[in-house]
Design a protein around this motif. Sequence first.
Motif, PDB file in Angstrom:
ATOM      1  N   LYS A  99      95.774 -26.543 173.556  1.00  0.00           N
ATOM      2  CA  LYS A  99      96.280 -25.243 173.109  1.00  0.00           C
ATOM      3  C   LYS A  99      97.003 -25.381 171.777  1.00  0.00           C
ATOM      4  O   LYS A  99      97.144 -24.405 171.036  1.00  0.00           O
ATOM      5  N   GLN A 100      97.490 -26.597 171.514  1.00  0.00           N
ATOM      6  CA  GLN A 100      98.152 -26.894 170.248  1.00  0.00           C
ATOM      7  C   GLN A 100      97.437 -28.078 169.607  1.00  0.00           C
ATOM      8  O   GLN A 100      97.099 -29.044 170.304  1.00  0.00           O
ATOM      9  N   PRO A 101      97.192 -28.043 168.314  1.00  0.00           N
ATOM     10  CA  PRO A 101      96.387 -29.080 167.668  1.00  0.00           C
ATOM     11  C   PRO A 101      96.893 -30.507 167.860  1.00  0.00           C
ATOM     12  O   PRO A 101      96.106 -31.445 167.895  1.00  0.00           O
ATOM     13  N   ASP A 132      89.151 -26.628 170.420  1.00  0.00           N
ATOM     14  CA  ASP A 132      87.936 -26.325 171.172  1.00  0.00           C
ATOM     15  C   ASP A 132      87.858 -27.205 172.416  1.00  0.00           C
ATOM     16  O   ASP A 132      88.469 -28.280 172.480  1.00  0.00           O
ATOM     17  N   SER A 133      87.068 -26.790 173.406  1.00  0.00           N
ATOM     18  CA  SER A 133      86.874 -27.589 174.617  1.00  0.00           C
ATOM     19  C   SER A 133      86.138 -28.881 174.283  1.00  0.00           C
ATOM     20  O   SER A 133      85.222 -28.891 173.456  1.00  0.00           O
ATOM     21  N   ALA A 135     108.825 -27.530 173.026  1.00  0.00           N
ATOM     22  CA  ALA A 135     107.850 -26.524 172.605  1.00  0.00           C
ATOM     23  C   ALA A 135     106.468 -27.125 172.408  1.00  0.00           C
ATOM     24  O   ALA A 135     105.462 -26.407 172.430  1.00  0.00           O
ATOM     25  N   HIS A 136     106.419 -28.450 172.235  1.00  0.00           N
ATOM     26  CA  HIS A 136     105.141 -29.137 172.029  1.00  0.00           C
ATOM     27  C   HIS A 136     104.770 -30.019 173.219  1.00  0.00           C
ATOM     28  O   HIS A 136     103.933 -30.913 173.100  1.00  0.00           O
ATOM     29  N   LEU A 169      97.877 -27.586 177.193  1.00  0.00           N
ATOM     30  CA  LEU A 169      96.620 -28.184 177.650  1.00  0.00           C
ATOM     31  C   LEU A 169      95.931 -27.293 178.672  1.00  0.00           C
ATOM     32  O   LEU A 169      96.581 -26.660 179.505  1.00  0.00           O
ATOM     33  N   ILE A 170      94.610 -27.242 178.588  1.00  0.00           N
ATOM     34  CA  ILE A 170      93.790 -26.570 179.591  1.00  0.00           C
ATOM     35  C   ILE A 170      92.843 -27.613 180.188  1.00  0.00           C
ATOM     36  O   ILE A 170      92.031 -28.205 179.482  1.00  0.00           O
TER      37      ILE A 170
END
Length: 328
Positions: free
Chosen positions: A152-154, A76-77, A134-135, A142-143
């Motif tokens: 974008k990835q935990p 989440d943001s 890939a990570h 990231l956004i």
Amino acid sequence: MTLALAACKPDANVLKISGYTMGTTYNVVAIDKNRRVDDREARAKIDVALQRVNQQMSNWDNTSEISRFNAQTSVDSVALSPELMALMHAAEQVHQASEGRFDTTMGPLIELWGFGKDGGKRVPTDAQIAEALAHSGHGDTLIVGENTMQKKQPHTQVYLAAIAKGYGADQVGEALETLGITDYMVEIGGDLYASGANAEGLPWQIGIEKPAALSGGLIDVVGVSDMGMASSGDYRNYFEQNGRRFSHIIDPVTGRPITHRTASATVLAENGMLADAWATAMLTLGREKGLMIAEAQNLAVLFIERDTSSAELVFKPTASTRFTELTS
């Protein structure tokens, strides 16, 4: 880089303050023309500024704002402080303009090669590099929004070592200006911001080191005023295996240490934060590709390459047009 200090005029109060921050040293030289500021007052301002930067951006402090962001696994943001968001916007801009060579999400690659907290330098397998890639990567992991940041990835991790020192130098400079000091040089781990003039009324004289861990010496000394300056080099942190040398400068695109002949890149920019980030990007790119981007972006960059045609250790400097303009 090394600081070349001129002799001081007797009518100026020259404050010299040093210490430790961000896992490295800092040095401040400030000219108090009106002799109204003492060392304790200046140090108190500096300490507050550095504490604030560390509380927001230190990857070595588990309670810092960026460490808390890294620790959570939500996609989440997350609302972040204006200061941290401003730094991340700058990081994103340099990332895009450098064709991805500046990247704050390279944690998996840095740890994989053994240049992170865990150490144990080693050459990973192709499969391990592909997995780490890939990570990693701003676009994939990231956004960066206007006031928020989102994974974008935990398990995305953001590392700020290649931009936060320059930002810290800027913040210390702003703190000094609240005391009425406008002539100063702030250096943190080799990244700096210089304002106004030194005690002789000249731009601050900063030496650019030869990129050789043992031989030392200077390539050049340049005058710096109202600018940030940073150098990035591949000659201190590396390891060798089976006769090959592996630098700690890892290309975010390939996931592997750089192999070109460029040994260091020095950048002059409007502030220390951008100089810090661009120095890393330019060294990763290397002289050939880096110079093309420097000219397109009107960046002031000095590349220093190893001359592999010589039997001795010889270095060849190449300056961008803007670097020449600023230092001539």
